[in-house]
Design a protein around this motif. Structure first.
Motif, PDB file in Angstrom:
ATOM      1  N   GLN A 138       0.751  -1.160   0.184  1.00 44.21           N
ATOM      2  CA  GLN A 138      -0.118   0.108   0.132  1.00 44.21           C
ATOM      3  C   GLN A 138       0.717   1.257  -0.093  1.00 44.21           C
ATOM      4  O   GLN A 138       0.493   2.225  -0.566  1.00 44.21           O
ATOM      5  CB  GLN A 138      -0.978  -0.235   1.309  1.00 44.21           C
ATOM      6  CG  GLN A 138      -2.036  -0.948   1.148  1.00 44.21           C
ATOM      7  CD  GLN A 138      -2.717  -1.186   2.276  1.00 44.21           C
ATOM      8  OE1 GLN A 138      -2.116  -1.221   3.341  1.00 44.21           O
ATOM      9  NE2 GLN A 138      -3.972  -1.803   2.155  1.00 44.21           N
ATOM     10  N   MET A 139       1.909   1.260   0.527  1.00 48.94           N
ATOM     11  CA  MET A 139       2.843   2.282   0.646  1.00 48.94           C
ATOM     12  C   MET A 139       3.331   2.751  -0.712  1.00 48.94           C
ATOM     13  O   MET A 139       3.696   3.745  -1.094  1.00 48.94           O
ATOM     14  CB  MET A 139       4.026   2.116   1.725  1.00 48.94           C
ATOM     15  CG  MET A 139       3.627   2.363   3.043  1.00 48.94           C
ATOM     16  SD  MET A 139       3.020   4.073   3.590  1.00 48.94           S
ATOM     17  CE  MET A 139       4.754   4.885   3.440  1.00 48.94           C
ATOM     18  N   SER A 140       3.707   1.606  -1.442  1.00 45.55           N
ATOM     19  CA  SER A 140       4.214   2.029  -2.678  1.00 45.55           C
ATOM     20  C   SER A 140       3.116   2.415  -3.770  1.00 45.55           C
ATOM     21  O   SER A 140       3.626   3.033  -4.840  1.00 45.55           O
ATOM     22  CB  SER A 140       4.433   0.575  -3.407  1.00 45.55           C
ATOM     23  OG  SER A 140       3.267  -0.541  -3.750  1.00 45.55           O
ATOM     24  N   GLU A 141       1.863   2.707  -3.229  1.00 47.66           N
ATOM     25  CA  GLU A 141       1.064   3.427  -4.221  1.00 47.66           C
ATOM     26  C   GLU A 141       1.069   5.058  -4.286  1.00 47.66           C
ATOM     27  O   GLU A 141       0.322   5.719  -4.588  1.00 47.66           O
ATOM     28  CB  GLU A 141      -0.405   3.068  -3.534  1.00 47.66           C
ATOM     29  CG  GLU A 141      -0.772   1.588  -3.793  1.00 47.66           C
ATOM     30  CD  GLU A 141      -2.290   1.025  -3.562  1.00 47.66           C
ATOM     31  OE1 GLU A 141      -2.886   1.775  -3.425  1.00 47.66           O
ATOM     32  OE2 GLU A 141      -2.364  -0.186  -3.164  1.00 47.66           O
ATOM     33  N   ASN A 142       1.991   5.422  -3.224  1.00 42.64           N
ATOM     34  CA  ASN A 142       2.239   6.821  -3.001  1.00 42.64           C
ATOM     35  C   ASN A 142       0.948   7.750  -2.752  1.00 42.64           C
ATOM     36  O   ASN A 142       0.760   8.820  -3.591  1.00 42.64           O
ATOM     37  CB  ASN A 142       3.209   7.190  -3.976  1.00 42.64           C
ATOM     38  CG  ASN A 142       4.480   6.592  -3.942  1.00 42.64           C
ATOM     39  OD1 ASN A 142       5.159   6.548  -2.796  1.00 42.64           O
ATOM     40  ND2 ASN A 142       5.078   5.940  -5.001  1.00 42.64           N
ATOM     41  N   ASN A 143       0.165   7.331  -2.086  1.00 40.77           N
ATOM     42  CA  ASN A 143      -1.012   8.149  -2.020  1.00 40.77           C
ATOM     43  C   ASN A 143      -1.691   8.294  -0.478  1.00 40.77           C
ATOM     44  O   ASN A 143      -1.423   7.516   0.275  1.00 40.77           O
ATOM     45  CB  ASN A 143      -2.295   8.397  -2.967  1.00 40.77           C
ATOM     46  CG  ASN A 143      -2.834   6.898  -2.681  1.00 40.77           C
ATOM     47  OD1 ASN A 143      -3.699   6.591  -1.539  1.00 40.77           O
ATOM     48  ND2 ASN A 143      -2.640   5.925  -3.441  1.00 40.77           N
ATOM     49  N   ARG A 144      -2.284   9.330  -0.067  1.00 39.69           N
ATOM     50  CA  ARG A 144      -2.540   9.544   1.723  1.00 39.69           C
ATOM     51  C   ARG A 144      -3.527   8.346   1.936  1.00 39.69           C
ATOM     52  O   ARG A 144      -3.314   7.821   2.878  1.00 39.69           O
ATOM     53  CB  ARG A 144      -3.095  10.847   1.688  1.00 39.69           C
ATOM     54  CG  ARG A 144      -3.223  11.219   3.093  1.00 39.69           C
ATOM     55  CD  ARG A 144      -3.894  12.548   3.543  1.00 39.69           C
ATOM     56  NE  ARG A 144      -5.269  12.149   3.305  1.00 39.69           N
ATOM     57  CZ  ARG A 144      -5.946  11.616   4.426  1.00 39.69           C
ATOM     58  NH1 ARG A 144      -5.597  11.147   5.505  1.00 39.69           N
ATOM     59  NH2 ARG A 144      -7.274  11.417   4.084  1.00 39.69           N
ATOM     60  N   VAL A 145      -4.543   8.099   1.223  1.00 38.48           N
ATOM     61  CA  VAL A 145      -5.518   7.038   1.489  1.00 38.48           C
ATOM     62  C   VAL A 145      -4.994   5.766   1.564  1.00 38.48           C
ATOM     63  O   VAL A 145      -4.916   4.960   2.603  1.00 38.48           O
ATOM     64  CB  VAL A 145      -6.712   7.049   0.494  1.00 38.48           C
ATOM     65  CG1 VAL A 145      -7.533   5.931   0.799  1.00 38.48           C
ATOM     66  CG2 VAL A 145      -7.537   8.302   0.383  1.00 38.48           C
ATOM     67  N   SER A 146      -3.966   5.342   0.798  1.00 39.32           N
ATOM     68  CA  SER A 146      -3.150   4.007   0.895  1.00 39.32           C
ATOM     69  C   SER A 146      -2.334   3.948   2.118  1.00 39.32           C
ATOM     70  O   SER A 146      -2.085   3.064   2.895  1.00 39.32           O
ATOM     71  CB  SER A 146      -2.502   3.881  -0.318  1.00 39.32           C
ATOM     72  OG  SER A 146      -3.280   3.715  -1.531  1.00 39.32           O
ATOM     73  N   ALA A 147      -1.526   5.176   2.070  1.00 39.01           N
ATOM     74  CA  ALA A 147      -0.693   5.387   3.403  1.00 39.01           C
ATOM     75  C   ALA A 147      -1.576   5.127   4.544  1.00 39.01           C
ATOM     76  O   ALA A 147      -0.953   4.417   5.797  1.00 39.01           O
ATOM     77  CB  ALA A 147      -0.170   6.604   3.493  1.00 39.01           C
ATOM     78  N   LYS A 148      -2.711   5.531   4.813  1.00 38.39           N
ATOM     79  CA  LYS A 148      -3.699   5.460   6.136  1.00 38.39           C
ATOM     80  C   LYS A 148      -3.947   3.853   6.245  1.00 38.39           C
ATOM     81  O   LYS A 148      -3.703   3.349   7.232  1.00 38.39           O
ATOM     82  CB  LYS A 148      -4.910   6.265   5.834  1.00 38.39           C
ATOM     83  CG  LYS A 148      -5.553   6.192   7.218  1.00 38.39           C
ATOM     84  CD  LYS A 148      -6.845   7.134   6.947  1.00 38.39           C
ATOM     85  CE  LYS A 148      -7.804   7.181   8.225  1.00 38.39           C
ATOM     86  NZ  LYS A 148      -9.143   8.036   7.872  1.00 38.39           N
ATOM     87  N   SER A 149      -4.182   3.175   5.298  1.00 34.88           N
ATOM     88  CA  SER A 149      -4.515   1.936   5.142  1.00 34.88           C
ATOM     89  C   SER A 149      -3.371   0.749   5.606  1.00 34.88           C
ATOM     90  O   SER A 149      -3.421   0.101   6.584  1.00 34.88           O
ATOM     91  CB  SER A 149      -4.948   1.250   3.897  1.00 34.88           C
ATOM     92  OG  SER A 149      -6.326   1.891   3.724  1.00 34.88           O
ATOM     93  N   ALA A 150      -1.980   1.461   4.855  1.00 30.87           N
ATOM     94  CA  ALA A 150      -0.724   0.907   5.462  1.00 30.87           C
ATOM     95  C   ALA A 150      -0.761   0.984   6.795  1.00 30.87           C
ATOM     96  O   ALA A 150      -0.108   0.185   7.546  1.00 30.87           O
ATOM     97  CB  ALA A 150       0.384   1.561   4.485  1.00 30.87           C
ATOM     98  N   TYR A 151      -0.664   1.996   7.415  1.00 23.85           N
ATOM     99  CA  TYR A 151      -0.487   2.239   8.998  1.00 23.85           C
ATOM    100  C   TYR A 151      -1.297   1.628   9.766  1.00 23.85           C
ATOM    101  O   TYR A 151      -0.964   0.926  10.788  1.00 23.85           O
ATOM    102  CB  TYR A 151      -1.052   4.061   9.392  1.00 23.85           C
ATOM    103  CG  TYR A 151      -0.981   4.069  10.675  1.00 23.85           C
ATOM    104  CD1 TYR A 151       0.173   4.464  11.384  1.00 23.85           C
ATOM    105  CD2 TYR A 151      -2.180   3.836  11.525  1.00 23.85           C
ATOM    106  CE1 TYR A 151       0.265   4.666  12.709  1.00 23.85           C
ATOM    107  CE2 TYR A 151      -2.033   3.982  12.816  1.00 23.85           C
ATOM    108  CZ  TYR A 151      -0.730   4.478  13.599  1.00 23.85           C
ATOM    109  OH  TYR A 151      -0.667   4.795  14.833  1.00 23.85           O
ATOM    110  N   TYR A 152      -2.626   1.292   9.179  1.00 23.26           N
ATOM    111  CA  TYR A 152      -3.504   0.089  10.223  1.00 23.26           C
ATOM    112  C   TYR A 152      -2.981  -1.197  10.077  1.00 23.26           C
ATOM    113  O   TYR A 152      -2.729  -1.852  10.798  1.00 23.26           O
ATOM    114  CB  TYR A 152      -4.969   0.443   9.636  1.00 23.26           C
ATOM    115  CG  TYR A 152      -5.741   1.573  10.262  1.00 23.26           C
ATOM    116  CD1 TYR A 152      -5.741   2.152  11.631  1.00 23.26           C
ATOM    117  CD2 TYR A 152      -6.321   2.049   9.241  1.00 23.26           C
ATOM    118  CE1 TYR A 152      -6.308   3.193  12.061  1.00 23.26           C
ATOM    119  CE2 TYR A 152      -6.823   3.549   9.740  1.00 23.26           C
ATOM    120  CZ  TYR A 152      -6.888   3.864  11.099  1.00 23.26           C
ATOM    121  OH  TYR A 152      -7.590   5.124  11.564  1.00 23.26           O
ATOM    122  N   ASN A 153      -2.495  -1.436   8.907  1.00 25.56           N
ATOM    123  CA  ASN A 153      -2.054  -2.682   8.689  1.00 25.56           C
ATOM    124  C   ASN A 153      -0.469  -3.074   9.382  1.00 25.56           C
ATOM    125  O   ASN A 153      -0.346  -4.169   9.905  1.00 25.56           O
ATOM    126  CB  ASN A 153      -1.567  -3.193   7.174  1.00 25.56           C
ATOM    127  CG  ASN A 153      -2.958  -3.839   6.542  1.00 25.56           C
ATOM    128  OD1 ASN A 153      -3.690  -4.546   7.026  1.00 25.56           O
ATOM    129  ND2 ASN A 153      -3.144  -2.930   5.454  1.00 25.56           N
TER     130      ASN A 153
END
Length: 377
Positions: A138-153
């Motif tokens: 998800q972090m590789s997608e480079n957007n805030r929404v994906s980063a938020k999901s990555a944080y939870y994971n």
């Protein structure tokens, strides 16, 4: 007879309670774990309870088989999060084992209850591995929404296995990639006379921003903080009192003609008691001092300077006073009216204080507006 009926009632109630607490009903409904817990609990208080002694080994065997079956099913499933399901069932088996081990009587009925220590640790590691991999992708997608999901994971991965790789650093990276940084500019007022009053409102806003915790992915900075920490904001929040009126005064007079009959006029030995009608003119004064204003609130995107949200928040404060005067016979007045005539006109609060008062409802709206808007981030 009543005493016998009551005894029968309490005897029936006691039998019913015992039946409920032995775990039999839970067993019949297929709630095998619950049946085990209830039957063990019953054996702790009544070691010779026959029903609980029957229920426990049956319920434990069924519960163990059910969990092992679900573990086998999860292992061959395509669910990416299957190791969390597997972990949950192993943990539930271990809980059953701990419960049986807590009762000497239960241990005679269920010998050597199984416990899966290594399997639990292995499942935690694999569950953390899956969450970590999801976060990295998800972090590789480079957007805030994906980063938020990555944080939870990453947060989940750390929960399952705190020392897994560099999960703590990954979680920090994801957080700062997901967070919205908002710089709050000082509240402006287009009058030097009300700068001190405006500071009261500014202090309230600053305190709210400091204590804001509604959404962990939103951080508010003052301009001084942003400059000191070299923060590049995502958004800028601007507020100003562009339109306000302080101390607009209205005085209204109401005149009432009063009379009261059968009032004792005189009482003398010669004429006795004499009753008559008394009259008075009452003037009631109602004074209102109105203060109101509008706070312009605008949120800009820092990179594009485009307006994201714009609101005008109104506030009003109404100060009131009443007093009265009269001409004529005071006996024509009621007690309440007479009391009003003894009051004197009061001076309204100073304009600076009136400014503070009309900003209070504006502040309440501002808090609601900001909380609502940033909750979606």
């Amino acid at each position: 007879m009543k005493t016998i009926s009551r005894l029968r009632y309490f005897l029936y109630l006691s039998i019913l309670i015992v039946g409920c607490t032995t775990g039999k009903k839970a067993l019949q409904k297929g709630n095998y774990d619950q049946s085990v817990f209830k039957s063990v609990d019953r054996l702790k208080s009544a070691p010779k309870n026959a029903e609980a002694m029957y229920v426990l080994p049956v319920a434990y065997d069924l519960a163990l088989k059910e969990h092992l079956r679900k573990i086998d099913e999860a292992k061959v499933s395509s669910d990416v999060l299957r190791w969390e399901t597997i972990l949950s069932h192993y943990q539930k088996i271990n809980q059953l084992s701990d419960e049986v081990n807590s009762s000497p009587v239960a241990l005679t009925l269920v010998k050597n209850p199984q416990k899966y220590i290594n399997e639990v640790e292995d499942s935690k590691y694999k569950a953390a591995e899956v969450r970590y991999t999801l976060g990295v992708n998800q972090m590789s997608e480079n957007n805030r929404v994906s980063a938020k999901s990555a944080y939870y994971n990453f947060e989940k991965a750390q929960y399952f296995y705190p020392t897994y790789k560099d999960v703590k650093n990954k979680m920090d990276d994801a957080y700062w990639a997901a967070v919205v940084k908002v710089v709050v500019q000082p509240v402006k007022v287009n009058s030097s006379y009300y700068q001190l009053s405006n500071q009261y409102f500014q202090d309230q806003v600053s305190e709210f921003m400091r204590s804001y915790q509604t959404n962990r992915f939103v951080i508010f900075y003052s301009e001084q903080q942003a400059n000191a920490q070299k923060i590049t904001p995502d958004q800028v929040l601007r507020m100003s009192f562009d339109d306000f009126i302080v101390g607009q005064t209205y005085v209204k007079e109401r005149v009432e003609k009063l009379k009261k009959d059968s009032v004792l006029i005189s009482d003398s030995r010669a004429n006795g008691k004499v009753y008559g009608t008394v009259r008075a003119t009452l003037s009631v004064f109602d004074k209102q001092v109105s203060s109101s204003g509008l706070l312009a609130m605008t949120i800009f995107d820092y990179q594009t300077n485009k307006i994201i949200r714009q609101q005008r928040l109104p506030g009003t404060y109404l100060w009131q006073d009443s007093w009265a005067s009269y001409k004529g016979d005071e006996r024509a007045l009621s007690k309440q009216q007479l009391q009003m005539t003894k009051r004197r006109e009061l001076l309204p609060p100073a304009p600076a204080a009136l400014f503070v008062e009309f900003t209070k409802p504006i502040y309440a709206q501002l808090v609601d507006e900001i909380s609502y808007f940033y909750n979606k981030y």
